[in-house]
Design a protein around this motif. Sequence first.
Motif, PDB file in Angstrom:
ATOM      1  N   PHE A   1       0.874  -1.171   0.000  1.00  0.00           N
ATOM      2  CA  PHE A   1       0.000   0.000   0.000  1.00  0.00           C
ATOM      3  C   PHE A   1       0.911   1.222   0.000  1.00  0.00           C
ATOM      4  O   PHE A   1       1.767   1.370   0.889  1.00  0.00           O
ATOM      5  N   VAL A   2       0.732   2.083  -0.990  1.00  0.00           N
ATOM      6  CA  VAL A   2       1.584   3.268  -1.108  1.00  0.00           C
ATOM      7  C   VAL A   2       0.754   4.473  -0.693  1.00  0.00           C
ATOM      8  O   VAL A   2      -0.201   4.851  -1.378  1.00  0.00           O
ATOM      9  N   LEU A   3       1.111   5.031   0.444  1.00  0.00           N
ATOM     10  CA  LEU A   3       0.313   6.096   1.060  1.00  0.00           C
ATOM     11  C   LEU A   3       1.019   7.427   0.894  1.00  0.00           C
ATOM     12  O   LEU A   3       2.203   7.546   1.185  1.00  0.00           O
ATOM     13  N   PHE A   4       0.227   8.385   0.452  1.00  0.00           N
ATOM     14  CA  PHE A   4       0.797   9.646  -0.016  1.00  0.00           C
ATOM     15  C   PHE A   4       1.138  10.592   1.118  1.00  0.00           C
ATOM     16  O   PHE A   4       1.978  11.463   0.967  1.00  0.00           O
ATOM     17  N   ASP A   5       0.482  10.473   2.251  1.00  0.00           N
ATOM     18  CA  ASP A   5       0.770  11.403   3.349  1.00  0.00           C
ATOM     19  C   ASP A   5       0.729  10.664   4.688  1.00  0.00           C
ATOM     20  O   ASP A   5       0.362   9.486   4.752  1.00  0.00           O
ATOM     21  N   ASP A   6       1.125  11.384   5.737  1.00  0.00           N
ATOM     22  CA  ASP A   6       1.227  10.766   7.062  1.00  0.00           C
ATOM     23  C   ASP A   6      -0.100  10.203   7.541  1.00  0.00           C
ATOM     24  O   ASP A   6      -0.165   9.122   8.118  1.00  0.00           O
ATOM     25  N   ARG A   7      -1.157  10.940   7.290  1.00  0.00           N
ATOM     26  CA  ARG A   7      -2.465  10.533   7.786  1.00  0.00           C
ATOM     27  C   ARG A   7      -2.863   9.176   7.176  1.00  0.00           C
ATOM     28  O   ARG A   7      -3.334   8.277   7.863  1.00  0.00           O
ATOM     29  N   ALA A   8      -2.649   9.051   5.893  1.00  0.00           N
ATOM     30  CA  ALA A   8      -2.977   7.800   5.211  1.00  0.00           C
ATOM     31  C   ALA A   8      -2.078   6.677   5.728  1.00  0.00           C
ATOM     32  O   ALA A   8      -2.534   5.567   6.008  1.00  0.00           O
ATOM     33  N   TYR A   9      -0.802   6.991   5.888  1.00  0.00           N
ATOM     34  CA  TYR A   9       0.143   5.972   6.361  1.00  0.00           C
ATOM     35  C   TYR A   9      -0.255   5.478   7.751  1.00  0.00           C
ATOM     36  O   TYR A   9      -0.294   4.278   8.019  1.00  0.00           O
ATOM     37  N   GLU A  10      -0.577   6.416   8.630  1.00  0.00           N
ATOM     38  CA  GLU A  10      -0.948   6.043  10.005  1.00  0.00           C
ATOM     39  C   GLU A  10      -2.220   5.198  10.016  1.00  0.00           C
ATOM     40  O   GLU A  10      -2.344   4.256  10.794  1.00  0.00           O
ATOM     41  N   ALA A  11      -3.169   5.555   9.173  1.00  0.00           N
ATOM     42  CA  ALA A  11      -4.429   4.802   9.139  1.00  0.00           C
ATOM     43  C   ALA A  11      -4.188   3.357   8.702  1.00  0.00           C
ATOM     44  O   ALA A  11      -4.717   2.417   9.295  1.00  0.00           O
ATOM     45  N   PHE A  12      -3.369   3.178   7.689  1.00  0.00           N
ATOM     46  CA  PHE A  12      -3.082   1.816   7.219  1.00  0.00           C
ATOM     47  C   PHE A  12      -2.205   1.075   8.225  1.00  0.00           C
ATOM     48  O   PHE A  12      -2.390  -0.113   8.469  1.00  0.00           O
ATOM     49  N   ALA A  13      -1.257   1.767   8.825  1.00  0.00           N
ATOM     50  CA  ALA A  13      -0.380   1.113   9.806  1.00  0.00           C
ATOM     51  C   ALA A  13      -1.196   0.620  10.995  1.00  0.00           C
ATOM     52  O   ALA A  13      -0.979  -0.490  11.502  1.00  0.00           O
ATOM     53  N   ALA A  14      -2.166   1.415  11.420  1.00  0.00           N
ATOM     54  CA  ALA A  14      -3.000   1.011  12.555  1.00  0.00           C
ATOM     55  C   ALA A  14      -3.782  -0.255  12.204  1.00  0.00           C
ATOM     56  O   ALA A  14      -3.962  -1.142  13.045  1.00  0.00           O
ATOM     57  N   ARG A  15      -4.221  -0.373  10.984  1.00  0.00           N
ATOM     58  CA  ARG A  15      -4.987  -1.554  10.552  1.00  0.00           C
ATOM     59  C   ARG A  15      -4.116  -2.784  10.428  1.00  0.00           C
ATOM     60  O   ARG A  15      -4.499  -3.891  10.763  1.00  0.00           O
ATOM     61  N   ILE A  16      -2.937  -2.586   9.901  1.00  0.00           N
ATOM     62  CA  ILE A  16      -2.057  -3.737   9.651  1.00  0.00           C
ATOM     63  C   ILE A  16      -1.373  -4.172  10.933  1.00  0.00           C
ATOM     64  O   ILE A  16      -1.012  -5.327  11.110  1.00  0.00           O
ATOM     65  N   GLY A  17      -1.196  -3.218  11.833  1.00  0.00           N
ATOM     66  CA  GLY A  17      -0.502  -3.539  13.061  1.00  0.00           C
ATOM     67  C   GLY A  17       0.999  -3.385  12.931  1.00  0.00           C
ATOM     68  O   GLY A  17       1.763  -3.961  13.687  1.00  0.00           O
ATOM     69  N   THR A  18       1.439  -2.597  11.936  1.00  0.00           N
ATOM     70  CA  THR A  18       2.867  -2.346  11.751  1.00  0.00           C
ATOM     71  C   THR A  18       3.341  -1.307  12.753  1.00  0.00           C
ATOM     72  O   THR A  18       2.701  -0.259  12.898  1.00  0.00           O
ATOM     73  N   PRO A  19       4.448  -1.542  13.449  1.00  0.00           N
ATOM     74  CA  PRO A  19       4.965  -0.505  14.333  1.00  0.00           C
ATOM     75  C   PRO A  19       5.416   0.703  13.519  1.00  0.00           C
ATOM     76  O   PRO A  19       5.834   0.558  12.381  1.00  0.00           O
ATOM     77  N   ARG A  20       5.302   1.882  14.113  1.00  0.00           N
ATOM     78  CA  ARG A  20       5.751   3.097  13.424  1.00  0.00           C
ATOM     79  C   ARG A  20       7.258   3.046  13.218  1.00  0.00           C
ATOM     80  O   ARG A  20       7.979   2.602  14.098  1.00  0.00           O
ATOM     81  N   PRO A  21       7.715   3.515  12.046  1.00  0.00           N
ATOM     82  CA  PRO A  21       9.154   3.470  11.770  1.00  0.00           C
ATOM     83  C   PRO A  21       9.919   4.463  12.638  1.00  0.00           C
ATOM     84  O   PRO A  21       9.339   5.409  13.119  1.00  0.00           O
TER      85      PRO A  21
END
Length: 176
Positions: A156-176
């Motif tokens: 998933f290629v997310l264009f901004d922080d908000r999109a990245y955070e939303a997908f990261a929260a769903r996937i359960g990926t720790p923040r870089p």
Amino acid sequence: MTATPALTLVRGDITRQSADAIVNAANSSLLGGGGVDGAIHRRGGPEILAECRALRAARYGKGLPTGRAVATTAGRLDARWVIHTVGPVYQASGGDPELLASCYRESLRVADELGARTVAFPAISTGVYRWPMDDAARIAVETVRGTPTDVEKVTFVLFDDRAYEAFAARIGTPRP
Ligand code: ADP
């Protein structure tokens, strides 16, 4: 169809990604637009639009229906194919989640037909089509996880922080 693909997140511009197939959040005319669509045609070059026009003339004179997907060449992008899918518009009354899920499912089905093993998706419908990011991320992740496919890796290629955070929260990926 084997298992479900590994999911990865990238913050950035999808036209800079390398993948077998890059998914475009197109509109039903297939003739290009703003956002991801404009960026893909700009960087990919005129070959993509020429194929879109041919597809339109041959099969989609009334437009590619919402939730469906179709492939073209990727022109100058670092990919073999672009898979164009038409996301649903989020209205004041809401949007049809099944149609948004269908974009991801149909894109993976087309990817399987092509033999693509790596696929990059943008956050479909979350720009001009106004789908709320958290809900769009939930639908995207649940659908890709729930779709049997031979695709091995979905990014998933997310264009901004908000999109990245939303997908990261769903996937359960720790923040870089
Ligand atoms: P839609 O019409 O489906 O809403 P948009 O292209 O307007 O499509 O937006 C979809 C998402 O893609 C938005 O979250 C937007 O910020 C994002 N986006 C825009 N340009 C790019 C790009 N070059 N790479 C990745 N994502 C992008």
